[in-house]
Design an enzyme around this catalytic site. Structure first.
Site: not given
Ligand code: ZN
Length: 166
Positions: A81, A84, A129, A132, A153
Site C-alpha cells: 500500500c 501505509c 487496504c 488504512c 483491478c
Molecule cells: Zn494501506
C-alpha cells in the site's frame, strides 16, 4: 487448519463490523476513524501522499489506464500500500489482463478488505487496504479461469513495488 482459523476470525471480524455499523450510525464518523489500524486526518494524508495517490486512495479515484509503471513489473516481489506499507499483492499472482491496470488473481492473505461501490449505477466490489482503508480498485469475476477466476483491478498509483531480496 491455519486457513480455516483465519477464515473464522475474518467472519467474526466482519460480523462484528456490520453490527457496529448498525448500532453506531450516529457516531459513524468516529467509527470510521477507528475502524482501521492506521488512521490519519485528511490533512495528514495530503501531506504524505502525492496528489495522484491522494485522489485514488482517499477519494476513490481511478488512474488513467496504461499510466502506471507497475503494469510492466514481472520480477518477484510484493506490491504494498502506497499509504501505509501493508502487503497487498505478489508478482506471482499478477497476470496480464489487457485492461491497462495492474491485475491480480488473488491478494495477500488479510491484505485487503471489500466494500461496495455503486458510483457507476451498478454495484461493484470495491477493494481497499485492510490496514488504512485506502481505496485500491475493484474486484471482478472475469479473471483467469484456471486459477481463481477473479480479477483484482488495482490502481498502480495506490501501490509501491518491493522487489524480493535474494
Ligand atoms: Zn494501506
Amino acid at each position: 487448519m491455519k486457513k480455516i482459523l483465519f477464515a473464522f476470525l475474518a467472519m467474526v471480524f466482519i460480523s462484528c463490523n456490520s453490527n457496529a455499523q448498525k448500532n453506531n450510525s450516529e457516531t459513524n464518523s468516529k467509527y470510521v476513524a477507528s475502524k482501521y489500524e492506521v488512521t490519519k486526518t485528511d490533512q495528514e494524508w495530503k501531506e504524505i501522499l502525492t496528489p495522484a495517490q491522494y485522489q485514488i486512495l482517499r477519494k476513490a479515484g481511478t488512474e488513467r489506464p496504461f499510466s502506471s509503471e507497475l503494469n510492466d513489473i514481472k520480477k518477484p516481489g510484493t506490491f504494498i500500500c502506497a499509504a501505509c506499507g501493508n502487503d497487498l499483492y505478489q508478482t506471482k499472482n499478477k497476470f496480464e489482463s489487457g485492461t491497462g491496470w495492474p491485475s491480480f488473481d488473488r491478494a495477500v492473505d488479510g491484505g485487503i478488505g471489500l466494500g461496495s461501490d455503486s458510483k457507476l449505477g451498478y454495484s461493484r466490489d470495491e477493494i481497499h487496504c485492510a490496514v488504512c482503508g485506502g481505496h485500491l480498485g475493484h474486484l471482478f469475476n472475469d479473471g483467469p479461469r484456471e486459477t481463481t477466476g477473479k480479477r483484482h483491478c488495482i490502481n498502480g498509483d495506490a501501490m509501491k513495488f518491493v522487489a524480493e531480496s535474494k
